[in-house]
Design a protein around this motif. Sequence first.
Motif, PDB file in Angstrom:
ATOM      1  N   UNK A 188      -7.397  16.233  88.049  1.00 49.78           N
ATOM      2  CA  UNK A 188      -6.251  15.326  88.069  1.00 49.78           C
ATOM      3  C   UNK A 188      -5.207  15.780  87.057  1.00 49.78           C
ATOM      4  N   UNK A 189      -5.664  16.154  85.870  1.00 46.85           N
ATOM      5  CA  UNK A 189      -4.741  16.678  84.855  1.00 46.85           C
ATOM      6  C   UNK A 189      -4.015  17.922  85.356  1.00 46.85           C
ATOM      7  N   UNK A 214       2.781  19.611  88.380  1.00 50.06           N
ATOM      8  CA  UNK A 214       3.966  18.883  88.835  1.00 50.06           C
ATOM      9  C   UNK A 214       4.994  18.772  87.717  1.00 50.06           C
ATOM     10  N   UNK A 215       4.549  18.367  86.533  1.00 45.48           N
ATOM     11  CA  UNK A 215       5.470  18.183  85.422  1.00 45.48           C
ATOM     12  C   UNK A 215       6.036  19.508  84.922  1.00 45.48           C
ATOM     13  N   UNK A 216       5.191  20.543  84.875  1.00 43.53           N
ATOM     14  CA  UNK A 216       5.662  21.845  84.412  1.00 43.53           C
ATOM     15  C   UNK A 216       6.779  22.375  85.291  1.00 43.53           C
ATOM     16  N   UNK A 217       6.633  22.190  86.601  1.00 40.02           N
ATOM     17  CA  UNK A 217       7.668  22.666  87.520  1.00 40.02           C
ATOM     18  C   UNK A 217       9.002  21.989  87.230  1.00 40.02           C
ATOM     19  N   UNK A 226      10.011  10.049  86.527  1.00 37.10           N
ATOM     20  CA  UNK A 226       9.911   9.517  87.888  1.00 37.10           C
ATOM     21  C   UNK A 226       8.671  10.052  88.596  1.00 37.10           C
ATOM     22  N   UNK A 227       8.445  11.356  88.470  1.00 36.74           N
ATOM     23  CA  UNK A 227       7.304  11.968  89.146  1.00 36.74           C
ATOM     24  C   UNK A 227       5.988  11.474  88.561  1.00 36.74           C
ATOM     25  N   UNK A 228       5.936  11.318  87.240  1.00 36.46           N
ATOM     26  CA  UNK A 228       4.705  10.869  86.603  1.00 36.46           C
ATOM     27  C   UNK A 228       4.364   9.445  87.008  1.00 36.46           C
ATOM     28  N   UNK A 229       5.345   8.559  86.997  1.00 36.03           N
ATOM     29  CA  UNK A 229       5.088   7.168  87.381  1.00 36.03           C
ATOM     30  C   UNK A 229       4.651   7.089  88.837  1.00 36.03           C
ATOM     31  N   UNK A 230       5.299   7.855  89.706  1.00 33.67           N
ATOM     32  CA  UNK A 230       4.906   7.862  91.122  1.00 33.67           C
ATOM     33  C   UNK A 230       3.469   8.329  91.285  1.00 33.67           C
ATOM     34  N   UNK A 289      -2.298  21.261  76.301  1.00 31.01           N
ATOM     35  CA  UNK A 289      -1.413  21.952  77.235  1.00 31.01           C
ATOM     36  C   UNK A 289      -0.275  21.039  77.690  1.00 31.01           C
ATOM     37  N   UNK A 290      -0.605  19.765  77.915  1.00 30.97           N
ATOM     38  CA  UNK A 290       0.430  18.829  78.344  1.00 30.97           C
ATOM     39  C   UNK A 290       1.469  18.613  77.262  1.00 30.97           C
ATOM     40  N   UNK A 291       1.030  18.470  76.036  1.00 32.79           N
ATOM     41  CA  UNK A 291       1.952  18.285  74.917  1.00 32.79           C
ATOM     42  C   UNK A 291       2.819  19.527  74.727  1.00 32.79           C
ATOM     43  N   UNK A 292       2.251  20.699  74.942  1.00 32.07           N
ATOM     44  CA  UNK A 292       2.999  21.946  74.765  1.00 32.07           C
ATOM     45  C   UNK A 292       4.204  22.019  75.691  1.00 32.07           C
TER      46      UNK A 292
END
Length: 214
Positions: A77-78, A84-87, A105-109, A140-143
């Motif tokens: 899931x991560x 998605x967020x990196x793109x 927007x993408x994260x909330x969806x 990685x997400x924080x980076x």
Amino acid sequence: MITTGNPSLSARKQPRQRRSAEAVTAILQAAAHVLAVHGAARFTTARVAERAGISIGSLYQYFPNKAAILFRLQSDEWRDTRSLLLALLTDTTRPPHDRIRAAVRAFVASEIEEAAMRQALEDAAPLYRDAAEAKAAKGEGIAAFRDLLREAAPALSDPARQVAAETIVGALKMLGKALSLAPYEAAERDARTEALADMLCAYMASLDEAGTNA
């Protein structure tokens, strides 16, 4: 009962052949079903094996314990969310504020789409959150946000940038979860999503100003 610890989260056997890959897929599909139906507290490898139609011994060929299965579900899931967020965050054709707004927007969806599963995985987090693999995935997400801030607030110091990235990720996760679980109508949820984006954009602008005036 959920207990904490530092279990091994690494799969025991990597699926190199089609049959093995199919077995792992069946285990993960079964695990998702068991988690959704029974919740984290009643999640067991025995239930997963029964749902997958395999023996408990076969399951343990691939996963050493239930924490490893749950972490694999969470890491998958991560991975999807991170991709998605990196793109969005690395799209340098758009200014930083537009990128962070698109990411919100993408994260909330995404949170809304998988709200039930994510809540169950969060309930199971004590099983794996202290393991090295889990900490690496979180880093990685924080980076990704730290790199965006390097562009949006170039004068900010590295320590301040790290704190800011952690703050943004924390706010996004907490408020995104709240938006996904609350019984809002679509229009109200959209309005609150935009308010969250406004807040993070304003915070990012304040960081740039603070770094410039430091």
